[in-house]
Design a protein around this motif. Structure first.
Motif, short mmCIF file in Angstrom:
data_model
loop_
_atom_site.label_atom_id
_atom_site.label_comp_id
_atom_site.label_asym_id
_atom_site.label_seq_id
_atom_site.Cartn_x
_atom_site.Cartn_y
_atom_site.Cartn_z
N ALA A 38 -3.66 19.55 -6.83
CA ALA A 38 -4.68 18.37 -6.46
C ALA A 38 -6.03 18.86 -6.11
O ALA A 38 -7.01 18.16 -6.57
CB ALA A 38 -4.07 17.94 -5.06
N VAL A 70 2.45 10.45 -3.95
CA VAL A 70 1.52 11.25 -4.64
C VAL A 70 0.64 10.50 -5.58
O VAL A 70 -0.59 10.43 -5.80
CB VAL A 70 2.19 12.06 -5.86
CG1 VAL A 70 1.43 12.89 -6.61
CG2 VAL A 70 3.19 13.00 -5.03
N ASP A 72 -0.36 7.45 -4.34
CA ASP A 72 -1.54 6.99 -3.33
C ASP A 72 -2.66 7.97 -3.37
O ASP A 72 -3.65 7.74 -3.42
CB ASP A 72 -0.92 6.86 -2.14
CG ASP A 72 -0.06 5.81 -1.93
OD1 ASP A 72 0.05 4.85 -2.74
OD2 ASP A 72 0.83 5.84 -0.80
N LYS A 73 -2.33 9.48 -3.53
CA LYS A 73 -3.44 10.32 -3.41
C LYS A 73 -4.09 10.33 -4.78
O LYS A 73 -5.22 10.20 -4.61
CB LYS A 73 -2.71 11.91 -3.46
CG LYS A 73 -3.73 12.75 -3.21
CD LYS A 73 -2.96 14.22 -3.03
CE LYS A 73 -3.64 15.25 -2.42
NZ LYS A 73 -4.76 14.95 -1.33
N TRP A 74 -3.55 10.02 -5.77
CA TRP A 74 -4.14 9.94 -7.17
C TRP A 74 -5.09 8.78 -6.98
O TRP A 74 -6.36 8.73 -7.51
CB TRP A 74 -2.90 9.74 -7.99
CG TRP A 74 -3.62 9.40 -9.77
CD1 TRP A 74 -3.79 10.37 -10.50
CD2 TRP A 74 -3.69 8.30 -10.31
NE1 TRP A 74 -4.34 9.70 -11.90
CE2 TRP A 74 -3.86 8.41 -11.45
CE3 TRP A 74 -3.39 6.80 -9.81
CZ2 TRP A 74 -4.39 7.53 -12.53
CZ3 TRP A 74 -3.72 5.73 -10.69
CH2 TRP A 74 -4.09 6.28 -12.37
N ALA A 76 -6.38 7.32 -4.29
CA ALA A 76 -7.49 7.80 -3.22
C ALA A 76 -8.60 8.82 -3.72
O ALA A 76 -9.84 8.71 -3.54
CB ALA A 76 -6.85 8.36 -2.09
N MET A 77 -8.04 9.80 -4.52
CA MET A 77 -9.01 10.61 -5.08
C MET A 77 -10.04 10.11 -6.17
O MET A 77 -11.42 10.27 -6.16
CB MET A 77 -8.33 12.08 -5.96
CG MET A 77 -7.62 12.65 -5.00
SD MET A 77 -6.58 13.58 -5.85
CE MET A 77 -7.60 15.17 -6.27
N SER A 108 -5.21 3.54 0.16
CA SER A 108 -5.61 4.53 -1.00
C SER A 108 -6.88 4.17 -1.74
O SER A 108 -7.51 5.01 -2.14
CB SER A 108 -4.42 5.02 -1.66
OG SER A 108 -3.91 3.89 -2.65
N SER A 112 -10.43 4.11 1.03
CA SER A 112 -10.72 5.40 0.36
C SER A 112 -12.26 5.04 -0.21
O SER A 112 -13.21 5.81 -0.12
CB SER A 112 -9.95 6.09 -0.78
OG SER A 112 -8.92 6.57 -0.26
#
Length: 195
Positions: A38, A70, A72-74, A76-77, A108, A112
């Motif tokens: 990440a 994961v 969600d993280k994708w 958010a980034m 996310s 974000s």
């Protein structure tokens, strides 16, 4: 050690050359843990190299598309990346895996962008604030608690300089003008306008 290494990588990719991009790509491809993978993805997203970032994003999504947290993280980034603007956030919201009724997915992407991307959100053309007001109203009809948390993204609008301050106040007033707001959102926007 891992945190220091990943911080150094992020610094190297502020103004990267081919060697720095290759280093980040190597870490992304060979990472033995999610933290390193990440971090490399984040560095590539922030590098300004659209080609490298898009390839890494596609690979990351392909590997983890069935892992909701994961993904969600994708999301958010991407939403928090300095190059992300309102149009890019709308494209993220059009992704088949985005569902505004899912609180984690809404956070996310929308949170974000509105709270984690000051350069993309606070724009002289007020597009970020218009987007924020539309999403607060939309979320209020789905989940008032989530909408109230999003509404807090502009609760310190008086600290902004012009033209941002006036545009933020206008967005707050636009939300406050809705007669059918939930008590949760009404409390946040009325307090923000009164302070």
């Amino acid at each position: 050690k891992r945190a220091l290494k990943n911080l150094a990588l992020s610094y190297l990719l502020i103004a990267p050359g081919a060697q720095e991009l290759a280093l980040a790509q190597q870490q992304f491809d060979n990472a033995g843990n999610m933290t390193d993978r990440a971090a490399a993805l984040g560095a590539l997203i922030h590098s300004g190299s659209a080609e490298h970032a898009q390839a890494a994003l596609a690979s990351f999504y392909g590997d983890f598309e069935h892992e909701a947290l994961v993904v969600d993280k994708w999301f958010a980034m991407q939403a928090a990346a300095p190059t992300t603007d309102v149009q890019a956030v709308r494209q993220l919201m059009a992704h088949p895996d985005f569902n505004i009724r899912n609180p984690n997915r809404a956070r996310s992407v929308i949170f974000s962008y509105c709270s984690g991307n000051p350069g993309g959100f606070h724009r002289a053309d007020a597009a970020g604030y218009v987007f924020w007001s539309e999403r607060v109203v939309e979320l209020d009809s789905i989940n008032p608690q989530v909408a109230a948390r999003l509404a807090r993204a502009l609760d310190r609008w008086k600290r902004l300089v012009e033209p941002y301050r006036s545009a933020a106040r206008e967005a707050l007033a636009r939300v406050a003008a809705k007669t059918d707001l939930s008590n949760d959102v009404r409390e946040v926007v009325d307090r923000a306008l009164a302070d």
